[in-house]
Design a protein around this motif. Sequence first.
Motif, short mmCIF file in Angstrom:
data_model
loop_
_atom_site.label_atom_id
_atom_site.label_comp_id
_atom_site.label_asym_id
_atom_site.label_seq_id
_atom_site.Cartn_x
_atom_site.Cartn_y
_atom_site.Cartn_z
N LEU A 185 0.84 -1.19 0.00
CA LEU A 185 0.00 0.00 0.00
C LEU A 185 0.88 1.24 0.00
O LEU A 185 1.78 1.38 0.84
CB LEU A 185 -0.90 0.02 1.24
CG LEU A 185 -1.87 1.19 1.35
CD1 LEU A 185 -2.99 1.06 0.33
CD2 LEU A 185 -2.45 1.27 2.77
N ALA A 186 0.63 2.14 -0.94
CA ALA A 186 1.42 3.37 -1.02
C ALA A 186 0.55 4.50 -1.55
O ALA A 186 -0.35 4.29 -2.36
CB ALA A 186 2.63 3.17 -1.94
N ARG A 187 0.84 5.71 -1.09
CA ARG A 187 0.13 6.87 -1.62
C ARG A 187 0.56 7.18 -3.05
O ARG A 187 -0.22 7.68 -3.85
CB ARG A 187 0.39 8.08 -0.72
CG ARG A 187 -0.29 8.00 0.63
CD ARG A 187 -0.03 9.24 1.46
NE ARG A 187 1.40 9.40 1.74
CZ ARG A 187 1.92 10.46 2.36
NH1 ARG A 187 1.12 11.44 2.75
NH2 ARG A 187 3.21 10.54 2.59
N GLU A 246 1.61 -7.19 -5.38
CA GLU A 246 0.43 -6.46 -5.82
C GLU A 246 0.48 -5.08 -5.19
O GLU A 246 0.59 -4.95 -3.97
CB GLU A 246 -0.85 -7.20 -5.38
CG GLU A 246 -2.12 -6.48 -5.77
CD GLU A 246 -3.35 -7.12 -5.13
OE1 GLU A 246 -4.45 -6.57 -5.33
OE2 GLU A 246 -3.21 -8.13 -4.43
N VAL A 247 0.43 -4.06 -6.00
CA VAL A 247 0.53 -2.69 -5.51
C VAL A 247 -0.83 -2.01 -5.57
O VAL A 247 -1.51 -2.06 -6.60
CB VAL A 247 1.56 -1.88 -6.32
CG1 VAL A 247 1.61 -0.43 -5.84
CG2 VAL A 247 2.94 -2.53 -6.22
N ILE A 248 -1.22 -1.39 -4.46
CA ILE A 248 -2.49 -0.68 -4.39
C ILE A 248 -2.25 0.73 -3.87
O ILE A 248 -1.50 0.92 -2.91
CB ILE A 248 -3.49 -1.41 -3.48
CG1 ILE A 248 -4.00 -2.68 -4.16
CG2 ILE A 248 -4.66 -0.52 -3.10
CD1 ILE A 248 -5.13 -3.37 -3.45
N LEU A 279 -9.10 2.32 1.58
CA LEU A 279 -8.47 1.19 2.26
C LEU A 279 -9.22 -0.14 2.08
O LEU A 279 -8.62 -1.20 2.21
CB LEU A 279 -8.34 1.48 3.76
CG LEU A 279 -7.48 2.68 4.15
CD1 LEU A 279 -7.50 2.86 5.67
CD2 LEU A 279 -6.05 2.50 3.65
N ALA A 280 -10.50 -0.09 1.82
CA ALA A 280 -11.30 -1.32 1.78
C ALA A 280 -10.74 -2.33 0.79
O ALA A 280 -10.60 -3.53 1.11
CB ALA A 280 -12.75 -0.98 1.45
N LEU A 281 -10.42 -1.90 -0.41
CA LEU A 281 -9.88 -2.80 -1.41
C LEU A 281 -8.55 -3.38 -0.98
O LEU A 281 -8.26 -4.56 -1.22
CB LEU A 281 -9.72 -2.06 -2.75
CG LEU A 281 -9.22 -2.89 -3.93
CD1 LEU A 281 -10.22 -4.00 -4.25
CD2 LEU A 281 -9.01 -1.99 -5.16
N ALA A 282 -7.74 -2.58 -0.30
CA ALA A 282 -6.42 -3.03 0.13
C ALA A 282 -6.51 -4.17 1.13
O ALA A 282 -5.63 -5.05 1.18
CB ALA A 282 -5.64 -1.87 0.73
N ARG A 339 -10.07 0.42 12.10
CA ARG A 339 -11.51 0.20 11.86
C ARG A 339 -11.74 -0.60 10.58
O ARG A 339 -12.53 -1.55 10.57
CB ARG A 339 -12.23 1.54 11.77
CG ARG A 339 -12.40 2.25 13.11
CD ARG A 339 -12.96 3.65 12.91
NE ARG A 339 -13.19 4.33 14.19
CZ ARG A 339 -13.47 5.62 14.30
NH1 ARG A 339 -13.60 6.36 13.19
NH2 ARG A 339 -13.66 6.18 15.48
N VAL A 340 -11.06 -0.21 9.51
CA VAL A 340 -11.24 -0.91 8.24
C VAL A 340 -10.70 -2.34 8.34
O VAL A 340 -11.28 -3.28 7.79
CB VAL A 340 -10.57 -0.14 7.08
CG1 VAL A 340 -10.78 -0.88 5.76
CG2 VAL A 340 -11.15 1.27 6.98
#
Length: 312
Positions: free
Chosen positions: A33-35, A50-52, A62-65, A98-99
């Motif tokens: 996960l990266a901005r 896999e990069v998201i 975040l949900a997909l990550a 939370r997510v």
Amino acid sequence: MTSDLILVTGATGYIASRLIPQLLNRGYRIRALARQPQRLKNKSWFLQVEVIQGDVMEPSTLALAFEGVHTAYYLIHNMASGRGYTERELEGARNFARVAEVAGVQHIIYLGGLADEEQHIAPHMRSRIETGATLRQAKVPVTEFRAGVIAGSGSISFEMIRFMTELFPIIPAPVWVKNKSQPISTQNVIDYLLAALGNWNGHGLVFEIGGPNVTTYQELMLCYARARGYKRGFLLLPYVPVWFMAFGIGLTTPVPSPIAYALVGGLSSDSVVMHNDARKIYPEVNLIDFESTVREALTHLHPHKIERVWDD
């Protein structure tokens, strides 16, 4: 070989960029996960993960990550964002937890800061501790490792020490450079983060981690100087404002002033392991001393060049 999917946040950052290759070597499936995912394209492991794109400050990203994730590493800080970063740290951790809970994540592994929370400590160190507490407010078990100075080429703390020692034959410093420190090598930090995946005896607990030696910040700089063949002295000043030191570090080293401000404040108190449970729970981690770490770092990186992994 394992089929577990691991989410690594802060993928463009220092620890994450060194953790991911070792996770891949152990057979884990990795989601990074990266901005700014485009900044990962030059990594040797880019095509193996896999990069998201996502940002903990925007929960909707975040949900997909989190889909199908077993364990998530939380390796994020906001020091570079300047004033108000401590509030953003807590907000980001709250969103993340939370997510993760909604997605059914089984485990969060967090790397925080080493300080005595019962004492007066700098906002940066307090924020690191409170971030861990915020992550634990959700129902996902959190294993937290608290580290002080992380020693290795590219580490912000180490590079700040390194460049100050390189530049000044007589190093101007406040008297609290004589405070105690227990530096830990980058590799040992990675060792603990990896051990938490397979060794469930420490599941959901908080651990203080450090190297084999307790020393002072002054001695850390002298140790680096010896490795480089330098002679260094100190001009100890009774009082130097943190903002002034940060400004000077920003001018003379690659470390930006906002990050230097947070780090320098953190040096104003001792940073040592008071509870050594990590050595009992994770005996497989073989600690590396600071001098060996310095010499190893200098074999991989020219002393006047640096990988600016903190720019994210």
